[in-house]
Structure formats: structure tokens, C-alpha cells
Scaffold this active site. Sequence first.
Site, PDB file in Angstrom:
ATOM      1  N   GLU A 194       0.724  -0.834  -0.160  1.00 56.83           N
ATOM      2  CA  GLU A 194       0.028   0.146  -0.138  1.00 56.83           C
ATOM      3  C   GLU A 194       0.632   1.618  -0.080  1.00 56.83           C
ATOM      4  O   GLU A 194       1.048   2.257   0.869  1.00 56.83           O
ATOM      5  CB  GLU A 194      -1.396   0.549   1.599  1.00 56.83           C
ATOM      6  N   GLU A 239      -5.721  -8.107   1.190  1.00 54.95           N
ATOM      7  CA  GLU A 239      -6.520  -7.829   2.785  1.00 54.95           C
ATOM      8  C   GLU A 239      -7.546  -7.847   2.069  1.00 54.95           C
ATOM      9  O   GLU A 239      -8.490  -6.947   1.812  1.00 54.95           O
ATOM     10  CB  GLU A 239      -5.698  -6.468   2.847  1.00 54.95           C
TER      11      GLU A 239
HETATM   12  C1  BGC Z   1      -2.633  -1.978   5.563  1.00 57.63           C
HETATM   13  C2  BGC Z   1      -2.628  -2.970   7.142  1.00 57.63           C
HETATM   14  C3  BGC Z   1      -3.964  -2.415   7.912  1.00 57.63           C
HETATM   15  C4  BGC Z   1      -5.194  -2.055   7.376  1.00 57.63           C
HETATM   16  C5  BGC Z   1      -6.030  -1.992   8.412  1.00 57.63           C
HETATM   17  C6  BGC Z   1      -3.796  -1.603   5.569  1.00 57.63           C
HETATM   18  O1  BGC Z   1      -3.953  -0.310   4.869  1.00 57.63           O
HETATM   19  O2  BGC Z   1      -2.163  -2.928   5.414  1.00 57.63           O
HETATM   20  O3  BGC Z   1      -1.681  -3.328   8.046  1.00 57.63           O
HETATM   21  O4  BGC Z   1      -4.103  -2.823   9.531  1.00 57.63           O
HETATM   22  O5  BGC Z   1      -5.412  -1.593   6.182  1.00 57.63           O
HETATM   23  O6  BGC Z   1      -6.181  -0.826   8.988  1.00 57.63           O
END
Ligand code: BGC
Length: 477
Positions: A176, A377
Site C-alpha cells: 500500500e 487484505e
Molecule cells: C494495512 C494494514 C492495516 C489495515 C487496517 C491496511 O491499510 O496494510 O497494515 O492494519 O489496512 O487499517
Amino acid sequence: MLADATAAATPHALARALPEGFVLGTATAAAQIEGATTAGDRTSSVWDRFAAEPDRIIDGSDTSRTADHYHRFAEDIGLMRELGADAYRFSFSWTRVQPGGSGGLSREGADFYDRLLDRLHSAGIRPFATISHWDLPVEYPQGWLDRDTAQRLGDLAGLLGERFGDRIDSWITINEPATVTLNGYALGLHAPGHSLLFDALPTVHHQLLGHGLAVQALRAAGVPGRIGITNTHSPVIPASDSPEDHAMAALFDLVHNRIYADPVLLGRYPEAPDFLGDALAAFDEVPSEDLAQIHQPLDFYGLNYYMPTLVAAGAGEGESPDGTSAAMADLPFRLLAFEGVPTTGFGWPIQPAGFARALTEMQERYGDVLPPVYITENGASFPDEVGPDGTVDDTERVAFLRDHLAAALAAVAPGGPAEGLDLRGWFVWSLMDNWEWAAGFTQRFGLVHVDFTTGERTPKSSFRWLQQLIAARAEAR
Ligand code: BGC
């Protein structure tokens, strides 16, 4: 506004919709779970330093212990095994594997990842490794403002490739970059804490260059694993039909999404709208050799999806609930809350239709050149607590995960709006509750509850739900 479908899919129905070979996994990042920041010869990262500054972390917590995964990794892999997960996305702690950010790999630091990888292999879990997930060494004076940091990432990738290449299924160069630039360098909400607004833009190019150099270093090291990048994608919705709101939504889409994906996938920066003046002029002058370095053939593209963004024209504080609003007050646009849409613990809008939209935009913009996609994610924070009977019933997370996976699968299915996008897997953020950066321990994203005082792990209902989905998939085969 985006309309969400309401029918809830059962684990069996979802399992039947999973494409052949679809990877189900969980994700974490070193700074958020490892702790043990003084073990061996590990040195400070920008996040260790940032957390030690006054008023940076909402609850005053720091990186020193977090979920204590450094000492409990075997137990955590045991949980993944119980879950039945196919894969695990973790990140290397830069300052553990390369203390001070220069020289060779640390023996003790590398040993930790040897132990982790060996145990994942014995558990039959495929490792997806992120090289840079936000925790730069403090020794790089200006962090990503320095072009030299790109070379450092390339060098680290080469060292890691040589040492661990035989055991890593898939490599993610950087996580990111959009969030690093926005929160870390433009708004001052994340490490290293600069509030440079549009002057943060050089960090975009340097991170992308670092990605390109890392890809080349991994290839030169002859790693057999597949190589990709992870970007976040938030579909941007204008707050009204007015031309002003549309223009500012397009601008936010450009600086949050396109400026990262276009160079990586198309080999060029997007054209800036005229009304921006010369705010993005630096990108017109980027040498073509740099773009060639960034535009490397990739084996997959990692996409993180959390929420859509609602944008209105005009400066001011807006209504973004997680601290971004005040920091953005001087920009020519505001982020607004979606009316009537439920929100997560962070106040983020819950919109599975936004996930479908994100995939559709990826397919429309890059379809011909888009490699296979993994959702690296997807998840949500809720204020989960262990109940009197010792269980954690996170029904909201179960619904979030179920509806998001269903929306993504429907979007890429034949006849869906993102048909043609080759979706290969989905990683839940996160395996366990962790240290949520500037929000400290106030936001729980895990499938597994962590008591941050004792370290005790308790699988939540969402863990059981994913376990059922994985079991249902095995039955459906
Ligand atoms: C990140 C994580 C973070 C998650 C929730 C993403 O932007 O890669 O490290 O914990 O979002 O905020």
C-alpha cells in the site's frame, strides 16, 4: 450511491462459488504483531520512533510487545492449521533482518524467519511474504522522500530472495504505497509523520521505483516464487452530480488509486487534470528509464479492499471518522460519510458493493494487462470482547467477511461486472488482533482475539465461520 445485495450466502453456497484452486488465507504485518523490538541485533524502525513521540498513537501504546508473535509464532501457526488456511501473508521486519538498513542479513533476524517458514511448510501453509510493510529503518534520513530508499528496497529484496527464495510461494514487494504517502508523508498521521500535502508526491515515485528494483532483484536471485505488489483500491464516489464534486472525486481517484496502479501496470503516470496547475508536474518529467524500471512484468497483482470513498469539492474538515478529516482540511476536497450505511469500529462504511466496484474498475482500466489478482487484505475492526463463557461472538465480522467474499465472487463470475478478472485468492485481514498503527490497540481486526496483557489467543466466531467455509470447500470437491 452503491447498492448492496442482501441475501446471505451459507458457507456451502460460498464454497461452491469458489473457483478451482482459489486460495483462502490470512494476513498480518511484522510491526503489528511481532513485538520483541530489542531481540538480537534488531534496530529501530520509523514506527518504533513514531510511537515514542508524544500524541502520535491514540492510546499511547507502542511496537515493543504487540501480539508477541515473535515468541508465539508456533502457536499462531497452530491456529492457522486449525483453521485449515491454504496460505499466510506475513511481512519481514526490515530492521530485524537488516539492522540499521545496510549490510548483509542479521543471523538472528534471518533465523527467526527460517523458523517461521519451516513451520509453515510443515503445516502445509503457503507463505506469501511482503518485503516492505511500512517499517523503514530510521537510518534513511528522509525515508521515501529520498530516491536512495528505492535502491535500498531493491538491495533488501535481493538478500531476502537469496536466503529464503526456496521457501516462499509468492513475494509482495511493497504494501500500500498510497497509504504510506497519504498518511505518512502528506497528512502526518502515520510514521514518519510529515504533513507535506502535495509535496509528499516524490514518495509515490520512490516507492514505485523501489518496487521495480525489488522485482528485478528477486528475478536476478532466481527465486522460483511468484512476484507481485500490493496496492489498495478505493472506488471513489462523487457526493453529488455537480461538476465540481465529479472533478474532485476524479482527483482523489487519481492520487489514491491511479497514480500507483497506472505506472505499475501501464508504464505511465496518469494525466493530471488542468485545474491542478503544476501540482503533479513532477510526474511529467519522470525519465522514461524510471518508468521502465517500475513497469516490470508481474506474476500477480495484490489488491487490498476496505471501503469506498465519498468525495465532495471544497476545503474543510469533512466527516471522515478516523482522524483523516482534520489533517485534510487544507486540501480542495473533503471526504464525507455515506448516509445510512453501517460502519465498522473504525467508522469505515461497510459496502460489499464497493468491493465489486473496485474489482470492476481494475478490470475496466487494466483488463488486458492485469495479471491474476489476489485480494491480499479484506476485513474490518469491531470492538470484540471475550464473553463470560470464554467465547468471542463477532457476528458483525462474520457478516462482513461473508458478504464481501460473496460480492467479489459474484463480480468476477460469468456475467458479473468484473468478468474476465482472474481472481485467485482472498486473504482476511487479519489472522489476529494486532497493533493497528496510530490507532494502537483500539481497533481489533482479528479472526483470533488477543489479550494484549497476557497474550492469550481466543478464536472468534469469524474464525469458526472461515473454518466451516474451508471444510465445506473440501466436501464440495
Ligand atoms: C494495512 C494494514 C492495516 C489495515 C487496517 C491496511 O491499510 O496494510 O497494515 O492494519 O489496512 O487499517
